[in-house]
Design an enzyme around this catalytic site. Structure first.
Site, PDB file in Angstrom:
ATOM      1  N   THR B  80       0.844  -1.201   0.000  1.00 51.18           N
ATOM      2  CA  THR B  80       0.000   0.000   0.000  1.00 51.18           C
ATOM      3  C   THR B  80       0.881   1.255   0.000  1.00 51.18           C
ATOM      4  O   THR B  80       0.513   2.282  -0.571  1.00 51.18           O
ATOM      5  CB  THR B  80      -0.895   0.003   1.255  1.00 51.18           C
ATOM      6  OG1 THR B  80      -1.654  -1.208   1.300  1.00 51.18           O
ATOM      7  CG2 THR B  80      -1.842   1.186   1.260  1.00 51.18           C
ATOM      8  N   GLY B  86      -3.766   8.714  -5.249  1.00 47.39           N
ATOM      9  CA  GLY B  86      -4.813   9.141  -4.341  1.00 47.39           C
ATOM     10  C   GLY B  86      -5.973   8.176  -4.269  1.00 47.39           C
ATOM     11  O   GLY B  86      -5.914   7.076  -4.792  1.00 47.39           O
ATOM     12  N   PHE B 151      -8.398  12.432 -12.116  1.00 44.33           N
ATOM     13  CA  PHE B 151      -7.771  11.147 -12.406  1.00 44.33           C
ATOM     14  C   PHE B 151      -8.410  10.556 -13.661  1.00 44.33           C
ATOM     15  O   PHE B 151      -9.492  10.978 -14.081  1.00 44.33           O
ATOM     16  CB  PHE B 151      -7.936  10.203 -11.208  1.00 44.33           C
ATOM     17  CG  PHE B 151      -6.614   9.776 -10.615  1.00 44.33           C
ATOM     18  CD1 PHE B 151      -5.759  10.706 -10.041  1.00 44.33           C
ATOM     19  CD2 PHE B 151      -6.229   8.440 -10.628  1.00 44.33           C
ATOM     20  CE1 PHE B 151      -4.538  10.314  -9.498  1.00 44.33           C
ATOM     21  CE2 PHE B 151      -5.000   8.040 -10.091  1.00 44.33           C
ATOM     22  CZ  PHE B 151      -4.159   8.970  -9.523  1.00 44.33           C
ATOM     23  N   ASP B 246      -0.027 -14.705  -2.479  1.00 40.82           N
ATOM     24  CA  ASP B 246      -0.152 -15.733  -1.435  1.00 40.82           C
ATOM     25  C   ASP B 246      -1.570 -15.825  -0.878  1.00 40.82           C
ATOM     26  O   ASP B 246      -2.071 -16.921  -0.637  1.00 40.82           O
ATOM     27  CB  ASP B 246       0.816 -15.441  -0.283  1.00 40.82           C
ATOM     28  CG  ASP B 246       2.228 -15.238  -0.775  1.00 40.82           C
ATOM     29  OD1 ASP B 246       2.841 -16.217  -1.221  1.00 40.82           O
ATOM     30  OD2 ASP B 246       2.719 -14.092  -0.735  1.00 40.82           O
ATOM     31  N   GLN B 265      -4.229  -5.234 -14.940  1.00 46.01           N
ATOM     32  CA  GLN B 265      -4.063  -3.835 -15.330  1.00 46.01           C
ATOM     33  C   GLN B 265      -2.615  -3.483 -15.624  1.00 46.01           C
ATOM     34  O   GLN B 265      -1.732  -3.681 -14.794  1.00 46.01           O
ATOM     35  CB  GLN B 265      -4.568  -2.924 -14.221  1.00 46.01           C
ATOM     36  CG  GLN B 265      -4.400  -1.442 -14.556  1.00 46.01           C
ATOM     37  CD  GLN B 265      -5.332  -0.566 -13.748  1.00 46.01           C
ATOM     38  OE1 GLN B 265      -5.042  -0.243 -12.597  1.00 46.01           O
ATOM     39  NE2 GLN B 265      -6.454  -0.186 -14.327  1.00 46.01           N
ATOM     40  N   HIS B 267      -0.376  -0.297 -16.087  1.00 42.49           N
ATOM     41  CA  HIS B 267      -0.354   1.148 -15.876  1.00 42.49           C
ATOM     42  C   HIS B 267       0.450   1.750 -17.025  1.00 42.49           C
ATOM     43  O   HIS B 267       1.532   1.265 -17.342  1.00 42.49           O
ATOM     44  CB  HIS B 267       0.302   1.465 -14.520  1.00 42.49           C
ATOM     45  CG  HIS B 267       0.086   2.867 -14.063  1.00 42.49           C
ATOM     46  ND1 HIS B 267       0.647   3.947 -14.697  1.00 42.49           N
ATOM     47  CD2 HIS B 267      -0.639   3.367 -13.037  1.00 42.49           C
ATOM     48  CE1 HIS B 267       0.261   5.058 -14.071  1.00 42.49           C
ATOM     49  NE2 HIS B 267      -0.512   4.729 -13.060  1.00 42.49           N
ATOM     50  N   LEU B 277       6.627   3.017 -10.777  1.00 44.70           N
ATOM     51  CA  LEU B 277       5.412   3.719 -11.186  1.00 44.70           C
ATOM     52  C   LEU B 277       5.590   5.233 -11.156  1.00 44.70           C
ATOM     53  O   LEU B 277       6.119   5.789 -10.199  1.00 44.70           O
ATOM     54  CB  LEU B 277       4.302   3.324 -10.206  1.00 44.70           C
ATOM     55  CG  LEU B 277       3.007   4.127 -10.217  1.00 44.70           C
ATOM     56  CD1 LEU B 277       2.187   3.780 -11.437  1.00 44.70           C
ATOM     57  CD2 LEU B 277       2.206   3.842  -8.951  1.00 44.70           C
ATOM     58  N   GLU B 280      -0.569   8.324 -12.126  1.00 44.93           N
ATOM     59  CA  GLU B 280      -1.527   8.953 -13.037  1.00 44.93           C
ATOM     60  C   GLU B 280      -1.708  10.430 -12.686  1.00 44.93           C
ATOM     61  O   GLU B 280      -2.135  11.230 -13.523  1.00 44.93           O
ATOM     62  CB  GLU B 280      -2.862   8.209 -12.890  1.00 44.93           C
ATOM     63  CG  GLU B 280      -3.856   8.465 -13.963  1.00 44.93           C
ATOM     64  CD  GLU B 280      -4.916   7.354 -13.965  1.00 44.93           C
ATOM     65  OE1 GLU B 280      -4.550   6.187 -14.197  1.00 44.93           O
ATOM     66  OE2 GLU B 280      -6.089   7.664 -13.723  1.00 44.93           O
ATOM     67  N   ARG B 322      -6.863   3.546 -17.928  1.00 47.55           N
ATOM     68  CA  ARG B 322      -5.548   2.920 -18.079  1.00 47.55           C
ATOM     69  C   ARG B 322      -5.515   1.856 -19.171  1.00 47.55           C
ATOM     70  O   ARG B 322      -4.522   1.729 -19.883  1.00 47.55           O
ATOM     71  CB  ARG B 322      -5.123   2.294 -16.753  1.00 47.55           C
ATOM     72  CG  ARG B 322      -4.819   3.350 -15.719  1.00 47.55           C
ATOM     73  CD  ARG B 322      -4.500   2.769 -14.358  1.00 47.55           C
ATOM     74  NE  ARG B 322      -4.211   3.851 -13.426  1.00 47.55           N
ATOM     75  CZ  ARG B 322      -4.055   3.684 -12.113  1.00 47.55           C
ATOM     76  NH1 ARG B 322      -4.168   2.478 -11.586  1.00 47.55           N
ATOM     77  NH2 ARG B 322      -3.792   4.714 -11.334  1.00 47.55           N
ATOM     78  N   HIS B 390       0.495  -3.687 -13.148  1.00 48.29           N
ATOM     79  CA  HIS B 390       0.303  -2.863 -11.960  1.00 48.29           C
ATOM     80  C   HIS B 390      -0.676  -3.471 -10.959  1.00 48.29           C
ATOM     81  O   HIS B 390      -0.458  -3.404  -9.754  1.00 48.29           O
ATOM     82  CB  HIS B 390      -0.215  -1.496 -12.419  1.00 48.29           C
ATOM     83  CG  HIS B 390      -0.398  -0.489 -11.331  1.00 48.29           C
ATOM     84  ND1 HIS B 390       0.619  -0.185 -10.441  1.00 48.29           N
ATOM     85  CD2 HIS B 390      -1.448   0.296 -10.987  1.00 48.29           C
ATOM     86  CE1 HIS B 390       0.177   0.754  -9.591  1.00 48.29           C
ATOM     87  NE2 HIS B 390      -1.070   1.043  -9.882  1.00 48.29           N
ATOM     88  N   ARG B 425      -9.939  -1.376 -13.662  1.00 51.19           N
ATOM     89  CA  ARG B 425     -10.102  -0.497 -12.510  1.00 51.19           C
ATOM     90  C   ARG B 425      -9.733   0.942 -12.870  1.00 51.19           C
ATOM     91  O   ARG B 425      -8.775   1.174 -13.601  1.00 51.19           O
ATOM     92  CB  ARG B 425      -9.189  -0.969 -11.370  1.00 51.19           C
ATOM     93  CG  ARG B 425      -9.202  -0.080 -10.157  1.00 51.19           C
ATOM     94  CD  ARG B 425      -8.343  -0.640  -9.052  1.00 51.19           C
ATOM     95  NE  ARG B 425      -6.921  -0.591  -9.337  1.00 51.19           N
ATOM     96  CZ  ARG B 425      -6.160   0.486  -9.151  1.00 51.19           C
ATOM     97  NH1 ARG B 425      -6.672   1.613  -8.705  1.00 51.19           N
ATOM     98  NH2 ARG B 425      -4.865   0.435  -9.409  1.00 51.19           N
TER      99      ARG B 425
END
Lengths: 247, 621
Positions: B80, B86, B151, B246, B265, B267, B277, B280, B322, B390, B425
């Site tokens: 994370t 954002g 975004f 996992d 996805q 990116h 990364l 965006e 994306r 991503h 997403r």
């Protein structure tokens, strides 16, 4: 095409088989854009699967891969091989017990983080339904820098006080307490002072500044500690002077 | 000798004492056999955003419930922390839940479950405000309210952000907040190996404590999996080394299907040499994409007309979704319009017109990353970028309550598939998802504790834990063979990149399927350890992680092969259109220990938005 290589000396230790640590030398390719972590991964994947170290993000934000590199506490994922000529020497972070190879025991650091109450203790309780607390960009900027700590523990390895007095709460944890103290939404400073202003807190710091030098995220823990000292001194004067004036 | 070396050495005695390895080292080598049992009410696997949010929700709802937070890394190392841009939540006066819903469902190419999306957009603002109350340093407007940024694929600015370290701040805010609850017990650096399921109910798990190598048997009345994604199946990705699927594999092997695994996805803007990364947010703040000829090529792929540089027009051009942007790159590459670099073909991300002040205020991490790792300062130069794996839209099949088909087993975050993300997403929905469904999983687990009536069969659970330990011991006993873990991992990654990337074909996927079956067989028969000691054995860890990834990869490829259409992030060169008649449905892959998964399908929940045309052209507005 011949590939340039460089020696990588790694301090190895396995508590099950070794009575003390020893150096092991690996020869690794020397790529300008490789970081030391890439070299360790090269060893792990191609030379010696028994080598152990922590890593994850490879972008200097998860804080896993702090280690001593040629004697200095650094993030392996942000230390470029191009900055070394003939030899790279890696050891586990200083001042922490070795768990295995480059992996250190983090218990002391983690318990110190928890002790400073590093969470918002609201000045005024506000239900979530009433929306956000107002905080101006200027108020945010007062503490923002001190919220950037990635818990990599390099500052503890750099700190000569922590080496001498292991109970010293230390740079990152005190900085985190300071971050919440400076937050316009917070009212918990008095609670944190019990730890931060104690004998194990800010007064152990002799302002060597090595922590700020080592910090890979420019958090400036030394600055935070000095601010915390001043605030704590003012508290003392307020408390003692006002009681004297009231006599 | 340096002082720190002496100091390390001095502490060694303490270490040795702590783990009591003194008596008979030889006997202790090989996998430790004694097992510790831990009783808890709710066990959570994974301590990233979703796991921490779940733990806090349980602790707040009922302080008497014991929580075991089991994570293979310390919480703040969870991936994370690497999220930059954002978290989306409709809060501004000009925004509405309706808008957020429509953007998300269209962005997902109508494969999102609309009841789940309705719940998600409704809970989103509350969760983001909650995080603010816990101290998250969101960027602010001059009046002190929370600021939002544009975004991709969103028609209104609704992304809350903390500069370009939003995930980092969310993770640390949650971790620090969690420290105030005595009922949360942290089991850091414990690698979960198996779920214990009896009588149709999940009643615990086994996990190896990395520090000692000892297996621990967790007895729990409910288990929440929040183990993150699986991007490390691919060689070029933005994911940390820990993201090996996992959590997905745990549920999959226990009988829960993996849903919509074919949707991966890419990116559009990763640094070409490392896969790091670049958020965006770079485009949200006004950055543009140009090809080798300096053309803003997105206008040639249904994302035009070209918008003025420096003037943002939402939901078009660089602010498209994306999947479309990554697909446009592929076509530019086919046409020879990309830039040759030592790390492969690239396009340029141009942010120079944004100026140093704005970049330092809103995108400081991007500047630091591009400058350090690529030697390109975005203030002064265009940054070469290319699409990079991503995020997994698919994952553990759950319902809207974050519940899996196994009683007492819940899942949330990237490892789960509710599904709000459908076939693609939208950026900034996943950070919100970990909060909304992390909390939802916790509440559902508590409800389960209140209603569950199943019996606890001690002998059966102990036997399962024993079997889990035996499986690990087999690895220790097996002589070192010819198969290397890193070698098999490389073969897996290469086949995934070659055959399961942005564009796929039936032929390529069939090759991948054959290759993965071979790798799984070689793994089952031949994976062995060079390191047969107990303490922090990452040779063992990597072997187990490879097993997880192989299982996830096989589910992915099987689902992709069977989906004979192109939708969102799943694009088939041999079936180029979306096929709502046959494939407006979720893929469900069921585990088989030695054969490819059995596939089944389930209906998509459609409440108020009928499948339509995804329109990211600026013309039709």
């Amino acid at each position: 095409m011949t590939e340039r290589s460089i020696d990588l000396d790694v301090l190895r230790y396995n508590p099950e088989t070794d009575s003390e640590p020893y150096w092991q030398r690996y020869s690794v390719p020397h790529h300008d854009e490789w970081v030391v972590l890439d070299a360790l991964n090269h060893v792990k994947d191609n030379i010696d699967p028994t080598l152990n170290y922590r890593w994850s993000c490879h972008m200097a934000v998860c804080g896993s891969c702090g280690m001593m590199i040629n004697g200095k506490p650094m993030l392996a994922c942000k230390t470029f091989m191009r900055d070394f000529e003939n030899l790279i020497r890696v050891e586990p972070l200083a001042h922490f017990p070795i768990e295995r190879d480059l992996v250190t025991v983090m218990d002391d650091f983690v318990s110190k983080l928890a002790r400073v109450k590093p969470y918002l203790i609201p000045k005024q309780h506000k239900p979530v339904e009433e929306g956000e607390y107002r905080q101006t960009p200027a108020e945010l900027n007062r503490f923002k820098q001190y919220s950037m700590c990635i818990n990599c523990m390099l500052c503890y390895s750099a700190c000569p006080e922590y080496a001498l007095i292991p109970k010293f709460i230390g740079p990152a944890a005190i900085t985190l307490a300071h971050r919440y103290n400076l937050d316009s939404r917070d009212g918990g400073r008095d609670e944190r002072e019990e730890v931060v202003a104690s004998g194990e807190g800010v007064w152990e710091c002799t302002f060597v500044g090595a922590c700020s030098e080592a910090c890979p995220k420019h958090v400036d823990p030394a600055g935070a500690l000095q601010q915390a000292k001043i605030a704590s001194t003012i508290d003392w004067f307020k408390e003692h002077l006002t009681s004297w004036l009231n006599k | 000798m340096d002082g720190h070396y002496v100091s390390n050495k001095l502490m060694l005695s303490a270490v040795a004492g702590k783990f009591s390895f003194g008596t008979n080292l030889k006997q202790r080598r090989g996998f430790a056999t004694n097992m510790e049992t831990i009783q808890t009410d709710i066990a959570i696997i994974g301590a990233g955003g979703a796991g921490l949010r779940a733990a806090i929700a349980v602790a707040e709802a009922d302080p008497s419930l014991k929580i075991a937070l089991v994570s293979k890394v310390y919480p703040m190392r969870s991936h994370t922390c690497a999220a930059e841009g954002g978290a989306a939540g409709a809060i501004k006066a000009e925004d509405s839940l309706e808008h957020h819903f429509n953007d998300t469902v269209g962005g997902g190419d109508w494969l999102s479950d609309q009841d789940a999306v309705e719940y998600f957009v409704k809970e989103a603002p509350r969760e983001l405000v909650q995080l603010e109350h816990w101290g998250c340093p969101w960027n602010r407007e001059p009046d002190g309210s929370v600021a939002v940024r544009p975004f991709g694929g969103m028609d209104i600015k609704r992304t809350w952000f903390a500069a370009d370290k939003s995930g980092f701040h969310i993770l640390h805010t949650l971790y620090q907040t969690s420290l105030q609850y005595p009922s949360i017990k942290f089991y850091d650096e414990f690698y979960a190996t198996d779920l214990l399921v009896d009588d149709g109910h999940c009643q615990g798990l086994t996990a190896i404590e990395m520090r000692s190598g000892r297996m621990h048997h967790f007895r729990a009345r409910a288990v929440i999996i929040a183990g993150g994604g699986a991007g490390r199946m691919f060689p070029f990705n933005t994911n940390g080394s820990i993201k090996t699927g996992d959590g997905m594999a745990l549920a999959y092997r226990a009988g829960v299907p993996l849903k919509d695994m074919e949707f991966v996805q890419y990116h559009p803007t990763g640094l070409p040499n490392t896969g790091i990364l670049l958020t965006e947010g770079c485009r949200g703040e006004g950055g543009i994409l140009v090809n080798a000829n300096g053309r803003r090529y997105l206008q040639d792929y249904g994302l035009g007309p070209e918008t003025p540089v420096g003037k943002l027009v939402l939901k078009t051009m660089e602010l498209g979704p994306r999947d479309r942007l990554s697909q446009a790159f592929f076509h530019e590459q086919q046409k020879g319009n990309t830039v040759k670099t030592p790390w492969g073909d690239c396009v340029y991300l141009d942010m120079r017109h944004l100026g140093e002040k704005l970049i330092d205020e809103r995108l400081p991490f991007v500047r630091e990353l591009a400058t350090s790792y690529l030697g390109v300062d975005p203030v002064k130069e265009m940054v070469p970028v290319r699409p990079v794996v991503h995020y997994m839209m698919g994952g553990i099949h759950t319902d809207i309550r974050a519940a899996t088909p196994i009683g007492g087993l819940f899942a949330a975050g990237e490892c789960a598939c509710v599904s709000i993300n459908g076939a693609n997403r939208l950026g900034s929905n996943s950070l919100t998802e970990i909060l909304v469904f992390g909390k939802r999983a916790a509440l559902s687990a508590i409800e389960h504790l209140q209603s569950a009536t199943h019996t606890v069969n001690d002998a059966a659970l102990t036997a399962q834990a024993q079997a889990a330990q035996d499986r690990i011991r087999t690895l220790f006993l097996r002589p070192v063979g010819n198969e290397s873990i890193s070698g098999m991992r490389r073969e897996m990654m290469d086949t995934m990149e070659l055959n399961a990337g942005i564009y796929r074909t039936g032929e390529g996927l069939a090759d991948a399927s054959t290759k993965l079956a071979e790798l799984r067989r070689r793994y089952a028969e031949g994976v062995s350890l060079h390191d047969k000691t107990n303490v922090y054995n990452t040779d063992l860890l990597q072997a187990l992680e490879l097993g997880s990834m192989l299982d996830c990869a096989e589910a992915l490829v099987a689902s992709a092969l069977a989906r004979k259409e192109s939708r969102g992030a799943h694009q088939r060169l041999d079936f180029t259109g979306r096929d709502d008649v046959n494939y407006l449905k979720h893929s469900l892959a069921y585990y088989h220990p030695s054969e490819p998964p059995r596939l089944d399908y389930s209906a998509v929940s459609i409440t108020k938005s009928q499948p339509g045309v995804r329109n990211y052209s600026g013309n039709k507005k």
